[in-house]
Write an enzyme that holds these catalytic residues in place. Structure first.
Site, PDB file in Angstrom:
ATOM      1  N   TYR A  17       0.841  -1.199   0.000  1.00 50.47           N
ATOM      2  CA  TYR A  17       0.000   0.000   0.000  1.00 50.47           C
ATOM      3  C   TYR A  17       0.884   1.260   0.000  1.00 50.47           C
ATOM      4  O   TYR A  17       0.677   2.169  -0.796  1.00 50.47           O
ATOM      5  CB  TYR A  17      -0.946  -0.007   1.203  1.00 50.47           C
ATOM      6  N   GLU A  39     -11.597   5.834   3.998  1.00 46.36           N
ATOM      7  CA  GLU A  39     -11.168   6.749   5.065  1.00 46.36           C
ATOM      8  C   GLU A  39     -12.287   7.012   6.063  1.00 46.36           C
ATOM      9  O   GLU A  39     -12.035   7.109   7.266  1.00 46.36           O
ATOM     10  CB  GLU A  39     -10.640   8.073   4.490  1.00 46.36           C
ATOM     11  N   TRP A  47      -5.546   1.859  10.183  1.00 40.76           N
ATOM     12  CA  TRP A  47      -5.608   1.712   8.730  1.00 40.76           C
ATOM     13  C   TRP A  47      -5.382   0.266   8.305  1.00 40.76           C
ATOM     14  O   TRP A  47      -5.966  -0.194   7.331  1.00 40.76           O
ATOM     15  CB  TRP A  47      -4.606   2.657   8.050  1.00 40.76           C
TER      16      TRP A  47
END
Length: 185
Positions: A17, A39, A47
């Site tokens: 990522y 988000e 995350w």
């Protein structure tokens, strides 16, 4: 071994990522919407939790197709509430559907969501020069401004912290630390 930003763990998913997506400028509305949804679901969570569930989110939310999401019937909402592959937060799921509707309103007004969101940085990423974790902000005056505007337009779960993380993810700001191999790109 390449030096990466401080937040990257030894998880291959996190490394990929970071190396292939985070901070890369995104101008495509479909991808901008995907990151907005991810988000908003991340708010209050790590995350890596979202990354681990990303493919499940993709399946559950019709590949993040905002046109489909905007017209989800109550039955789809109910099925999302019991989908163990995603974050089953009633308010966040409702907001995803609502935000898809508002996203399309912004597209109509500006021609694309990309034109709207990137206008805040004159279509050019802001390049920060952070050296350590303590220097990287959670919010900025700009994320405050964008958050207020999005809320005024009707978006949900778009506080300043979420919006700054969004700006980082879609490359509106380059917050790779200067010792990270991605910084120079």
């Amino acid at each position: 071994m390449q030096q990466r930003c401080f937040w990257v763990t030894d998880s291959k998913l996190y490394e990929d990522y970071h190396d292939k997506e985070w901070g890369q400028p995104v101008f495509d509305d479909a991808t901008l919407f995907e990151f907005l949804i991810l988000e908003t679901f991340q708010a209050g969570l790590s995350w890596i939790t979202i990354l681990n569930k990303r493919e499940n989110f993709r399946k559950a939310f019709d590949n993040f197709d905002y046109q489909k999401i905007a017209i989800y019937p109550e039955s789809k909402f109910q099925s999302l509430l019991i989908d163990t592959g995603i974050i089953r937060n009633k308010l966040k799921i409702r907001s995803a559907i609502h935000n898809a509707q508002v996203f399309m309103e912004v597209q109509q007004e500006f021609g694309s969501f990309s034109k709207f969101i990137w206008s805040y940085v004159n279509e050019t990423p802001i390049h920060n020069k952070f050296q350590k974790r303590a220097e990287v902000p959670a919010t900025t005056v700009l994320s405050d401004t964008i958050s207020k505007d999005l809320k005024k337009r009707g978006f949900k779960f778009v506080g300043s912290t979420v919006i700054y993380a969004y700006m980082q993810a879609v490359g509106m700001v380059n917050d790779h630390t200067i010792d990270c191999f991605k910084y120079v790109e």
